[in-house]
Design a protein around this motif. Structure first.
Motif, PDB file in Angstrom:
ATOM      1  N   VAL A 156       2.626  -8.270   7.844  1.00  0.00           N
ATOM      2  CA  VAL A 156       3.630  -7.750   6.918  1.00  0.00           C
ATOM      3  C   VAL A 156       2.935  -6.623   6.181  1.00  0.00           C
ATOM      4  O   VAL A 156       1.913  -6.835   5.534  1.00  0.00           O
ATOM      5  N   ALA A 157       3.467  -5.413   6.320  1.00  0.00           N
ATOM      6  CA  ALA A 157       2.798  -4.254   5.743  1.00  0.00           C
ATOM      7  C   ALA A 157       3.817  -3.188   5.363  1.00  0.00           C
ATOM      8  O   ALA A 157       4.980  -3.240   5.782  1.00  0.00           O
ATOM      9  N   THR A 158       3.340  -2.217   4.602  1.00  0.00           N
ATOM     10  CA  THR A 158       4.209  -1.106   4.229  1.00  0.00           C
ATOM     11  C   THR A 158       4.200  -0.050   5.333  1.00  0.00           C
ATOM     12  O   THR A 158       3.225   0.126   6.046  1.00  0.00           O
ATOM     13  N   ARG A 159       5.314   0.636   5.446  1.00  0.00           N
ATOM     14  CA  ARG A 159       5.521   1.665   6.465  1.00  0.00           C
ATOM     15  C   ARG A 159       4.918   2.982   5.967  1.00  0.00           C
ATOM     16  O   ARG A 159       5.620   3.882   5.528  1.00  0.00           O
ATOM     17  N   VAL A 160       3.581   3.056   6.017  1.00  0.00           N
ATOM     18  CA  VAL A 160       2.867   4.242   5.542  1.00  0.00           C
ATOM     19  C   VAL A 160       1.752   4.602   6.521  1.00  0.00           C
ATOM     20  O   VAL A 160       1.260   3.753   7.260  1.00  0.00           O
ATOM     21  N   GLY A 161       1.352   5.868   6.501  1.00  0.00           N
ATOM     22  CA  GLY A 161       0.213   6.329   7.280  1.00  0.00           C
ATOM     23  C   GLY A 161       0.270   5.902   8.729  1.00  0.00           C
ATOM     24  O   GLY A 161       1.296   6.029   9.398  1.00  0.00           O
ATOM     25  N   GLY A 162      -0.833   5.355   9.220  1.00  0.00           N
ATOM     26  CA  GLY A 162      -0.940   4.944  10.612  1.00  0.00           C
ATOM     27  C   GLY A 162      -0.419   3.548  10.900  1.00  0.00           C
ATOM     28  O   GLY A 162      -0.437   3.116  12.050  1.00  0.00           O
ATOM     29  N   VAL A 163       0.074   2.851   9.890  1.00  0.00           N
ATOM     30  CA  VAL A 163       0.532   1.471  10.087  1.00  0.00           C
ATOM     31  C   VAL A 163       1.642   1.378  11.135  1.00  0.00           C
ATOM     32  O   VAL A 163       1.572   0.521  12.034  1.00  0.00           O
ATOM     33  N   PRO A 164       2.678   2.235  11.103  1.00  0.00           N
ATOM     34  CA  PRO A 164       3.723   2.113  12.127  1.00  0.00           C
ATOM     35  C   PRO A 164       3.242   2.381  13.557  1.00  0.00           C
ATOM     36  O   PRO A 164       3.889   1.964  14.514  1.00  0.00           O
ATOM     37  N   GLU A 165       2.114   3.052  13.704  1.00  0.00           N
ATOM     38  CA  GLU A 165       1.541   3.241  15.036  1.00  0.00           C
ATOM     39  C   GLU A 165       0.955   1.927  15.550  1.00  0.00           C
ATOM     40  O   GLU A 165       0.926   1.683  16.750  1.00  0.00           O
ATOM     41  N   SER A 190       0.835  -1.177   0.000  1.00  0.00           N
ATOM     42  CA  SER A 190       0.000   0.000   0.000  1.00  0.00           C
ATOM     43  C   SER A 190       0.881   1.244   0.000  1.00  0.00           C
ATOM     44  O   SER A 190       1.945   1.271   0.617  1.00  0.00           O
ATOM     45  N   LEU A 191       0.434   2.263  -0.670  1.00  0.00           N
ATOM     46  CA  LEU A 191       1.161   3.524  -0.693  1.00  0.00           C
ATOM     47  C   LEU A 191       0.634   4.508   0.344  1.00  0.00           C
ATOM     48  O   LEU A 191       1.302   5.463   0.705  1.00  0.00           O
ATOM     49  N   TRP A 192      -0.593   4.282   0.806  1.00  0.00           N
ATOM     50  CA  TRP A 192      -1.192   5.164   1.797  1.00  0.00           C
ATOM     51  C   TRP A 192      -2.199   4.381   2.627  1.00  0.00           C
ATOM     52  O   TRP A 192      -2.946   3.566   2.101  1.00  0.00           O
ATOM     53  N   GLU A 193      -2.212   4.631   3.900  1.00  0.00           N
ATOM     54  CA  GLU A 193      -3.193   4.036   4.815  1.00  0.00           C
ATOM     55  C   GLU A 193      -3.475   5.047   5.908  1.00  0.00           C
ATOM     56  O   GLU A 193      -2.595   5.809   6.297  1.00  0.00           O
ATOM     57  N   GLY A 194      -4.681   5.017   6.409  1.00  0.00           N
ATOM     58  CA  GLY A 194      -5.001   5.795   7.598  1.00  0.00           C
ATOM     59  C   GLY A 194      -4.667   4.931   8.797  1.00  0.00           C
ATOM     60  O   GLY A 194      -3.508   4.694   9.109  1.00  0.00           O
ATOM     61  N   MET A 195      -5.689   4.406   9.438  1.00  0.00           N
ATOM     62  CA  MET A 195      -5.554   3.459  10.539  1.00  0.00           C
ATOM     63  C   MET A 195      -6.271   2.195  10.073  1.00  0.00           C
ATOM     64  O   MET A 195      -7.459   2.022  10.299  1.00  0.00           O
ATOM     65  N   PRO A 196      -5.549   1.316   9.370  1.00  0.00           N
ATOM     66  CA  PRO A 196      -6.199   0.187   8.705  1.00  0.00           C
ATOM     67  C   PRO A 196      -6.785  -0.853   9.660  1.00  0.00           C
ATOM     68  O   PRO A 196      -6.078  -1.451  10.465  1.00  0.00           O
ATOM     69  N   ASN A 197      -8.083  -1.057   9.542  1.00  0.00           N
ATOM     70  CA  ASN A 197      -8.771  -2.052  10.369  1.00  0.00           C
ATOM     71  C   ASN A 197      -8.267  -3.458  10.094  1.00  0.00           C
ATOM     72  O   ASN A 197      -8.217  -4.283  11.012  1.00  0.00           O
ATOM     73  N   ALA A 198      -7.895  -3.749   8.860  1.00  0.00           N
ATOM     74  CA  ALA A 198      -7.418  -5.100   8.531  1.00  0.00           C
ATOM     75  C   ALA A 198      -6.171  -5.447   9.339  1.00  0.00           C
ATOM     76  O   ALA A 198      -6.012  -6.596   9.774  1.00  0.00           O
ATOM     77  N   VAL A 199      -5.324  -4.478   9.568  1.00  0.00           N
ATOM     78  CA  VAL A 199      -4.114  -4.719  10.371  1.00  0.00           C
ATOM     79  C   VAL A 199      -4.517  -5.009  11.816  1.00  0.00           C
ATOM     80  O   VAL A 199      -4.021  -5.967  12.422  1.00  0.00           O
ATOM     81  N   LEU A 200      -5.414  -4.205  12.365  1.00  0.00           N
ATOM     82  CA  LEU A 200      -5.877  -4.450  13.739  1.00  0.00           C
ATOM     83  C   LEU A 200      -6.563  -5.807  13.858  1.00  0.00           C
ATOM     84  O   LEU A 200      -6.367  -6.528  14.846  1.00  0.00           O
ATOM     85  N   GLU A 201      -7.366  -6.164  12.865  1.00  0.00           N
ATOM     86  CA  GLU A 201      -8.061  -7.453  12.892  1.00  0.00           C
ATOM     87  C   GLU A 201      -7.078  -8.616  12.835  1.00  0.00           C
ATOM     88  O   GLU A 201      -7.242  -9.611  13.550  1.00  0.00           O
TER      89      GLU A 201
END
Length: 101
Positions: free
Chosen positions: A21-30, A1-12
């Motif tokens: 395993v995700a890209t270091r964008v938007g709210g993902v590193p939080e 992904s090139l952009w994410e807010g606070m992705p629910n899929a990651v939290l789920e």
């Protein structure tokens, strides 16, 4: 992904004790602590993405450990109770700062 807010899929995924395993964008590193609850890669770095996935396939114990750490992180920091408490605390602090309370 090139952009994410606070992705629910990651939290789920983290709540289900799955390593992320995700890209270091938007709210993902939080959400994802690199090397602890999953692996973060730079956007558009397909080779790093593939390496991260292969790493977890080849080391299932590492994947399980990251998954359990992710579940604990969600419970501690992103559960409904935690989010309501943090939001309430923020509002209380703002009200005090503005001398409304």
């Amino acid at each position: 992904s090139l952009w994410e807010g606070m992705p629910n899929a990651v939290l789920e995924a983290m709540a289900a004790a799955k390593p992320v395993v995700a890209t270091r964008v938007g709210g993902v590193p939080e959400l994802v602590v690199d090397g602890e609850t999953g692996i973060l890669v730079s956007p558009e770095d397909t080779e790093a993405l593939a390496r991260a996935i292969i790493t977890l396939i080849q080391d299932p114990l590492k994947g399980r450990s990251m998954g359990e750490a992710g579940r604990k992180r969600v419970q501690d920091h992103f559960s409904m109770t935690a989010m309501v408490t943090k939001t309430d605390h923020l509002y209380q602090e703002l009200l005090k700062t503005k001398k409304i309370l």
